[in-house]
Design a protein around this motif. Structure first.
Motif, mmCIF file in Angstrom:
data_model
loop_
_atom_site.group_PDB
_atom_site.id
_atom_site.type_symbol
_atom_site.label_atom_id
_atom_site.label_comp_id
_atom_site.label_asym_id
_atom_site.label_seq_id
_atom_site.Cartn_x
_atom_site.Cartn_y
_atom_site.Cartn_z
ATOM 1 N N GLU A 71 7.568 47.228 11.949
ATOM 2 C CA GLU A 71 8.822 47.273 12.719
ATOM 3 C C GLU A 71 8.948 46.006 13.579
ATOM 4 O O GLU A 71 10.017 45.383 13.632
ATOM 5 N N ILE A 72 7.869 45.621 14.229
ATOM 6 C CA ILE A 72 7.872 44.408 15.059
ATOM 7 C C ILE A 72 8.109 43.179 14.199
ATOM 8 O O ILE A 72 8.904 42.298 14.552
ATOM 9 N N THR A 104 11.718 42.965 13.080
ATOM 10 C CA THR A 104 12.552 42.641 14.238
ATOM 11 C C THR A 104 12.434 41.155 14.591
ATOM 12 O O THR A 104 13.415 40.515 14.964
ATOM 13 N N MET A 105 11.226 40.596 14.450
ATOM 14 C CA MET A 105 11.004 39.170 14.723
ATOM 15 C C MET A 105 11.708 38.287 13.696
ATOM 16 O O MET A 105 12.218 37.217 14.033
ATOM 17 N N VAL A 163 14.493 38.725 11.819
ATOM 18 C CA VAL A 163 15.954 38.684 11.777
ATOM 19 C C VAL A 163 16.521 37.459 12.504
ATOM 20 O O VAL A 163 17.274 36.682 11.915
ATOM 21 N N HIS A 185 14.512 49.768 6.194
ATOM 22 C CA HIS A 185 15.204 48.508 6.484
ATOM 23 C C HIS A 185 15.533 47.729 5.203
ATOM 24 O O HIS A 185 15.688 46.518 5.239
ATOM 25 N N GLN A 206 18.526 45.286 5.208
ATOM 26 C CA GLN A 206 18.223 44.147 6.078
ATOM 27 C C GLN A 206 17.240 43.194 5.394
ATOM 28 O O GLN A 206 17.403 41.975 5.460
#
Length: 134
Positions: free
Chosen positions: A30-31, A34-35, A37, A69, A72
């Protein structure tokens, strides 16, 4: 399970460099996503250099995060034309080869960990360094 680490930076406007070690679990995945994107937001037809050292198969939770995701991930992958994977792990090389066949318009090639100059040359369309083997 070994502690996962993940970093992602732009070395140039269209060159993403990532370092991955350990086993990705759901929190680490998840981290990482998120980094990524904001880092790839403005990339177009870029390249990615992935240094994979001591990587273990991800947990089921990490795979679940990837699936959640998926849209994404595909949007990010469309920004990249080539990925060079630096690793001496056979299963990572094999996975890269399979993904290269499965993902349209994405070419993935594996290189030995000490062949970063060759990997960067391949990503930019340049000639490999003397003595290097992809």
């Amino acid at each position: 399970m070994t502690q996962p680490t993940f970093t992602a930076t732009l070395d140039a406007p269209n060159l993403l460099v990532m370092d991955v070690t350990g086993q990705m679990d759901s929190v680490a995945m998840e981290i990482a996503l998120t980094m990524l994107v904001p880092v790839v937001k403005d990339m177009r037809h870029g390249g990615a250099l992935l240094r994979a050292s001591g990587v273990e198969w991800p947990t089921l939770g990490a795979i679940g995060v990837e699936l959640r995701h998926w849209g994404q991930l595909m949007a990010m992958i469309r920004k990249v034309d080539k990925i060079a994977v630096l690793t001496d792990q056979g299963w990572v090389r094999n996975l890269a080869a399979v993904e290269s066949l499965l993902v349209p318009n994405l070419e993935i090639r594996s290189f030995a960990p000490d062949a970063e100059a060759d990997a960067r040359a391949w990503l930019t369309g340049g000639a490999p360094q003397a003595g290097g083997t992809p």
